[in-house]
Design a protein around this motif. Sequence first.
Motif, PDB file in Angstrom:
ATOM      1  N   UNK A 185      41.664  41.464  33.341  1.00 25.15           N
ATOM      2  CA  UNK A 185      42.872  41.224  33.663  1.00 25.15           C
ATOM      3  C   UNK A 185      43.693  39.924  32.436  1.00 25.15           C
ATOM      4  N   UNK A 186      43.228  39.644  31.800  1.00 20.34           N
ATOM      5  CA  UNK A 186      44.097  38.977  30.558  1.00 20.34           C
ATOM      6  C   UNK A 186      44.151  39.694  29.463  1.00 20.34           C
ATOM      7  N   UNK A 187      43.091  39.821  28.815  1.00 18.04           N
ATOM      8  CA  UNK A 187      43.029  40.190  27.694  1.00 18.04           C
ATOM      9  C   UNK A 187      43.764  41.023  27.260  1.00 18.04           C
ATOM     10  N   UNK A 188      42.987  42.528  28.353  1.00 15.24           N
ATOM     11  CA  UNK A 188      44.163  43.640  28.966  1.00 15.24           C
ATOM     12  C   UNK A 188      45.276  43.203  28.313  1.00 15.24           C
ATOM     13  N   UNK A 189      46.283  42.655  29.493  1.00 13.55           N
ATOM     14  CA  UNK A 189      47.465  42.755  29.858  1.00 13.55           C
ATOM     15  C   UNK A 189      47.800  42.008  27.609  1.00 13.55           C
ATOM     16  N   UNK A 190      47.201  40.621  27.627  1.00 11.37           N
ATOM     17  CA  UNK A 190      47.442  39.990  26.547  1.00 11.37           C
ATOM     18  C   UNK A 190      47.534  41.267  24.681  1.00 11.37           C
TER      19      UNK A 190
END
Length: 323
Positions: free
Chosen positions: A151-156
């Motif tokens: 949910x966070x490294x992916x969007x980064x």
Amino acid sequence: MELKIKVTSKNVNVVARFLKELAYADTSITPVPSEESEIEETANYMTKNDFNLKDSLLKKPEKPEITLSGDIVKNETTTEVGNWGLFNSFFPIKAVLRVLINRENENEKSLTLRELVEICRIEFSKGNLRKLRGLPSNLSKESSIGRLVWHFIGPAREMGFIVIEGEVKGEKVDYIPISDKDWNKVRLFPTKDGAKFALLENNVFDKGSSDQVLTIEERKWLMDYLKKIEKRGHKEFTILKKVFEFLSSGHDGKEDLRSWFRNNSAFLNYIKKSSSKSGEALNNQLDNLSITFAASKLALLREFGLVSNKRGDYSIIGDLNEL
């Protein structure tokens, strides 16, 4: 039961979206309507002494010499509604970028995804950082680790802040491997845009503030960046602008905003493209995901200082056109 999935460059986005949902399984993939289902709409109560991070890897890095360019990732989500609905804060991305840069400065080598996760276990436990919206509350749980990664490294990665490189089963990959057993086979590199964001002063990490709102400098830089990647197909700016305009016209950020998402053409297109459901099951999914997306986009507008950062208060306190 053991599930095996063959991942290729053609199906990686579909599988990644599936894993995003699995990573949220401990609190249900699609939350039911309730006051508690606002997906951590505001940060938990904090005190100023919670965040003394001078010796942490989350401190402002020395200016790194990073020239790596990163491109955005286009998929069914980003091209219609921007970031996935469980992305509700830029603070975890900034934290991850600072860990990557500071550790690389120390050891002069990049981190594998597995190494990054293990370091974040330690760093996020300092200064009660887990009280921040978006940061996983318990990295000892696999579901919390999955939330950080997907949910966070992916969007980064999707926004061009990091690049992933590695080789899994003889095939070069530029995405997060499906199996966590392969996380030690890929390395993460901050891009020059990611480094620029990491270096900007932050209210919590650098000033010891208990208010989870971006600094003016962060707001302006991020909004300019979202406008830039908007031209390349990433629609986060569009959806945030439309939500802001909707709230500015006198609607509230709970039932009204959920209904707005439920009837928004881009949101409907996204769900219909990515969902395998139909009939009543599809309607239920639309209802539930409208709650998720309404809460996450509202949380981001709070971080940008455009909407009050108090739970249940949807007052407009900033001007999007000034960012």
